[in-house]
Design a protein around this motif. Structure first.
Motif, PDB file in Angstrom:
ATOM      1  N   ALA A 158      93.229  15.257  51.476  1.00 25.86           N
ATOM      2  CA  ALA A 158      91.301  16.143  52.376  1.00 25.86           C
ATOM      3  C   ALA A 158      91.281  17.393  52.140  1.00 25.86           C
ATOM      4  CB  ALA A 158      91.654  16.100  53.460  1.00 25.86           C
ATOM      5  N   GLU A 159      91.654  18.281  52.444  1.00 25.06           N
ATOM      6  CA  GLU A 159      91.655  19.490  51.694  1.00 25.06           C
ATOM      7  C   GLU A 159      91.061  20.000  50.203  1.00 25.06           C
ATOM      8  OE1 GLU A 159      93.916  22.174  54.723  1.00 25.06           O
ATOM      9  OE2 GLU A 159      94.819  21.285  53.309  1.00 25.06           O
ATOM     10  N   GLU A 160      92.217  19.362  49.442  1.00 33.79           N
ATOM     11  CA  GLU A 160      91.356  19.236  48.300  1.00 33.79           C
ATOM     12  C   GLU A 160      90.299  18.359  47.525  1.00 33.79           C
ATOM     13  OE1 GLU A 160      95.096  18.522  45.216  1.00 33.79           O
ATOM     14  OE2 GLU A 160      93.945  20.130  43.748  1.00 33.79           O
ATOM     15  N   LEU A 161      90.130  17.180  48.338  1.00 34.55           N
ATOM     16  CA  LEU A 161      88.744  17.072  48.018  1.00 34.55           C
ATOM     17  C   LEU A 161      87.713  18.030  47.691  1.00 34.55           C
ATOM     18  CD1 LEU A 161      87.968  14.226  46.308  1.00 34.55           C
ATOM     19  CD2 LEU A 161      87.948  13.679  49.176  1.00 34.55           C
ATOM     20  N   ALA A 162      88.175  18.315  49.038  1.00 36.84           N
ATOM     21  CA  ALA A 162      86.819  19.561  50.183  1.00 36.84           C
ATOM     22  C   ALA A 162      85.842  19.771  48.714  1.00 36.84           C
ATOM     23  CB  ALA A 162      86.945  19.513  50.540  1.00 36.84           C
ATOM     24  N   LEU A 163      87.208  21.112  48.281  1.00 36.76           N
ATOM     25  CA  LEU A 163      86.889  21.839  47.577  1.00 36.76           C
ATOM     26  C   LEU A 163      86.482  21.285  45.521  1.00 36.76           C
ATOM     27  CD1 LEU A 163      90.384  23.500  47.364  1.00 36.76           C
ATOM     28  CD2 LEU A 163      88.826  24.442  48.803  1.00 36.76           C
ATOM     29  N   ILE A 164      87.216  20.052  45.599  1.00 37.19           N
ATOM     30  CA  ILE A 164      86.494  19.956  44.287  1.00 37.19           C
ATOM     31  C   ILE A 164      84.626  19.301  44.885  1.00 37.19           C
ATOM     32  CG2 ILE A 164      86.914  17.852  42.673  1.00 37.19           C
ATOM     33  CD1 ILE A 164      89.981  18.042  43.087  1.00 37.19           C
ATOM     34  N   GLU A 165      84.779  18.594  45.673  1.00 35.83           N
ATOM     35  CA  GLU A 165      82.907  17.834  45.685  1.00 35.83           C
ATOM     36  C   GLU A 165      82.333  19.289  46.479  1.00 35.83           C
ATOM     37  OE1 GLU A 165      83.986  15.243  49.436  1.00 35.83           O
ATOM     38  OE2 GLU A 165      84.051  13.768  48.082  1.00 35.83           O
ATOM     39  N   ASN A 166      82.989  20.717  46.968  1.00 33.31           N
ATOM     40  CA  ASN A 166      82.235  21.069  46.711  1.00 33.31           C
ATOM     41  C   ASN A 166      81.440  22.057  45.113  1.00 33.31           C
ATOM     42  OD1 ASN A 166      81.378  24.112  47.064  1.00 33.31           O
ATOM     43  ND2 ASN A 166      83.138  24.723  48.324  1.00 33.31           N
ATOM     44  N   THR A 167      82.828  22.092  44.741  1.00 36.25           N
ATOM     45  CA  THR A 167      82.541  22.518  43.392  1.00 36.25           C
ATOM     46  C   THR A 167      81.738  21.765  42.222  1.00 36.25           C
ATOM     47  OG1 THR A 167      84.873  23.492  43.333  1.00 36.25           O
ATOM     48  CG2 THR A 167      83.571  23.192  40.817  1.00 36.25           C
ATOM     49  N   ARG A 168      82.331  20.173  42.353  1.00 39.63           N
ATOM     50  CA  ARG A 168      81.176  18.989  41.762  1.00 39.63           C
ATOM     51  C   ARG A 168      79.729  19.524  42.199  1.00 39.63           C
ATOM     52  NH1 ARG A 168      80.723  17.025  37.442  1.00 39.63           N
ATOM     53  NH2 ARG A 168      82.128  15.469  36.909  1.00 39.63           N
ATOM     54  N   LYS A 169      79.539  20.038  43.375  1.00 40.58           N
ATOM     55  CA  LYS A 169      77.783  19.973  43.602  1.00 40.58           C
ATOM     56  C   LYS A 169      77.648  21.320  43.130  1.00 40.58           C
ATOM     57  CE  LYS A 169      77.968  18.846  48.826  1.00 40.58           C
ATOM     58  NZ  LYS A 169      78.457  20.020  49.602  1.00 40.58           N
ATOM     59  N   ALA A 170      77.975  22.136  42.981  1.00 41.47           N
ATOM     60  CA  ALA A 170      77.529  23.371  41.777  1.00 41.47           C
ATOM     61  C   ALA A 170      76.912  22.699  40.058  1.00 41.47           C
ATOM     62  CB  ALA A 170      78.475  24.412  42.147  1.00 41.47           C
TER      63      ALA A 170
END
Lengths: 303, 314
Positions: free
Chosen positions: A146-158
């Motif tokens: 979940a922590e890693e997914l959050a990093l990727i989603e945060n990046t994807r948003k940008a």
């Protein structure tokens, strides 16, 4: 106490790789491929745009470019920031002069902090690759899914449209490839096991590894190893020539190398940058292309 | 609590900035900053940094730096005289008491003095506001008493800072800080009060970095200085740039290095018509007078303004 008995058991000891991300395929057992364009080799310039916070957590290790002296390390903060406000504009201009396109690997933090920089890169027609949240957000096996997914989603948003992914410090967990493929990335700059783009299997489909050569890194050669600008430029040009010369035997191949704005973009290094770019732009048989263009070119190859 | 971003300056893309012209229409402001430092024989410990690589007394380190003051500094002064260049001295203020002869010689040449802390073996880490103020007040007064000059520049001792450092020097009417390395042009800093300029100090071509950290040879250092200069001079056509050569006599004045280093000065001096050979305070004064407002206005339009001040975001 000796080591436990199972220390001498080897569950993956059989022909091929000890993981199932891709197959073993040695250079002399494979058919050479030819690019539709007829070029013999391709080179990709990767320009990292990185945010180095003053208070890096150092988990699970400190990024090689991170702060070095006690807080507040204004010296390293501003030395790195130099790349994003001055050095990168020198590189953009040098690329424009020889009409080359690069892949800019951008931390989400940079996209949020410095919109005019992203605009300049986009307007010039370069590829933008997602490069995680920041140099202080390293992907590693100690993170939960979940922590890693959050990093990727945060990046994807940008970077809603990016195809190419590079992990901060090019570090991954065992889950990174699945998660970034799931998030829609189909090219990755972390793995460098081949001299062509190599398809790796994930739960969500294939992702292509484009070899970004660690041994040619400007940070490593110029700052870690203190090699001269001339030695550095010679090695990049030699890598390109080597692949052209090897084409007859091995077919089309590709490689990528970094131009790090806070290192390569220093005033005293720009003569070497220009020599590299001129040399590559005018090399017969070589195409300089973005990561996405290179992967696409190799997916249309014929044997 | 620590912060990810010092918020000391706003983002400002290098490309397309409004033109800076140095006096006389010059394209590049060139200054030399000899660090004239005193390192103590038996300094007290700081909780965050040991003063010497070896336990006190570190004989090689100490005596090499003293060599810089006894021998090296005088060679460097002769060399700068030969090219008509003045130094802007990054001064360990304590040296005024130890070696007033050096101060007199620099003053006689109309060199500038700025503060580099009291000793280069006393760090800012862990100081409270009163202690940091004491260092700044000591710096101003000691130079004033010795030379009659009011110092206007600051480079924190051994590049050690607190979150307050730049706010405090701005409050004491310093004009420039050499502590930040994000640019090749001056820029306004976001301090609570005052008008403090971030002055390019070109750390990457500082002789400590080149000789000691990078381990480069004398010839390579000269080549790099020439290339650095040529690039910034070319860019100065569009908008004036700044190049500093930060020096340490204990390194550059070594017998195997000084004449090779001279070739770089020769190259730079040969472009005398295009460059403003000056001091840190003169650059800061010119920038504050003519380009402070223009820079802020352009940052607002083409950069990213975040408001607030250093370590105090909006």
């Amino acid at each position: 106490m000796p080591l436990p008995d199972d220390y001498l058991t080897y569950p993956h000891r059989s022909h091929g790789m000890d993981q199932d991300l891709y197959d073993w395929d040695p250079a002399d057992r494979r058919a050479p491929v030819q690019l539709a364009s007829g070029v013999k080799a391709m080179a990709t310039i990767v320009i990292p745009l990185e945010f180095f916070p003053l208070n890096p957590p150092g988990e699970p290790f400190k990024h090689p470019g991170a702060m070095k002296t006690p807080y507040p390390d204004l010296r390293h903060f501003t030395t790195r920031d130099y790349g994003n406000r001055v050095g990168v504009y020198r590189l953009l201009r040098a690329l424009e002069t020889v009409s080359l396109k690069a892949t800019f690997a951008v931390n989400a933090e940079i996209a949020r902090r410095y919109p005019p920089l992203i605009e300049a890169v986009r307007t010039a027609g370069h590829e933008i690759a997602a490069y995680g949240v920041s140099t202080a957000h390293i992907h590693h096996a100690g993170l939960s899914g979940a922590e890693e997914l959050a990093l990727i989603e945060n990046t994807r948003k940008a970077f809603p449209n990016a195809r190419t992914w590079m992990s901060p410090a090019r570090n991954q967990s065992f889950k990174t490839l699945d998660l970034i493929r799931q998030s829609g990335f189909d090219i990755c700059l972390d793995w460098e096991m081949d001299q062509r783009p190599l398809a790796m299997g994930t739960k969500a489909g294939e992702i292509h590894a484009l070899p970004l050569m660690n041994e040619l890194g400007d940070f490593k050669l110029l700052l870690d190893r203190s090699q001269s600008e001339d030695e550095w430029a010679d090695q990049i040009l030699e890598a390109a020539r080597f692949h052209i010369d090897e084409h007859e035997q091995r077919g089309a191949q590709c490689f990528a190398f970094t131009l790090t704005p806070y290192a390569a973009g220093q005033p005293f290094r720009m003569h070497a940058v220009r020599r590299i770019l001129d040399g590559l732009a005018n090399m017969d048989g070589l195409a300089v292309a973005t990561a996405a263009e290179t992967v696409d070119a190799f997916s249309e190859t014929k044997t | 609590m620590t912060r990810p971003d010092p918020n000391l300056y706003d983002y400002w893309p290098y490309q397309g900035r409004p033109k800076i012209e140095w006096p006389g229409g010059k394209r590049l402001a060139f200054w030399i900053a000899p660090n004239i430092e005193y390192y103590e024989f038996d300094p007290p410990p700081n909780p965050q940094r040991q003063p010497w690589p070896r336990p006190n007394p570190d004989i090689i380190g100490y005596s090499q730096r003293d060599w810089g003051n006894r021998i090296g500094h005088w060679r460097l002064m002769d060399l700068l005289d030969k090219y008509g260049m003045r130094g802007s001295i990054s001064l360990s203020i304590g040296l005024i008491d130890h070696h007033p002869e050096i101060i007199e010689a620099c003053k006689a040449r109309n060199w500038e003095f700025f503060s580099h802390g009291i000793y280069n073996t006393r760090y800012s880490y862990g100081m409270d506001e009163a202690q940091e103020r004491a260092v700044i007040e000591d710096s101003i007064k000691s130079v004033q008493d010795a030379t009659g000059d009011r110092i206007r520049g600051y480079l924190a001792p051994a590049l050690t800072h607190t979150e307050r450092t730049l706010d405090l020097i701005a409050e004491y009417d310093f004009w420039y800080s050499c502590d930040l390395f994000q640019d090749d042009q001056p820029q306004p800093l976001k301090t609570r009060t005052g008008k403090l300029v971030s002055m390019p100090y070109s750390l990457e071509v500082n002789d400590v970095i080149t000789y000691s950290v990078q381990g480069w040879s004398p010839q390579r250092y000269t080549d790099i200085l020439i290339r650095h200069f040529d690039q910034l001079l070319e860019e100065g056509e569009e908008s004036g740039t700044v190049m500093c050569i930060p020096l340490h006599a204990y390194l550059v004045s070594q017998p195997h290095r000084l004449r090779v280093f001279e070739d770089a000065l020769k190259h730079i001096a040969a472009h005398r018509d295009d460059i403003w050979i000056t001091t840190g305070a003169e650059i800061a004064e010119h920038f504050r007078e003519h380009y402070w407002d223009q820079s802020l206005a352009d940052i607002k339009v083409r950069g990213v303004t975040t408001g607030g001040t250093g370590f105090a975001p909006a």
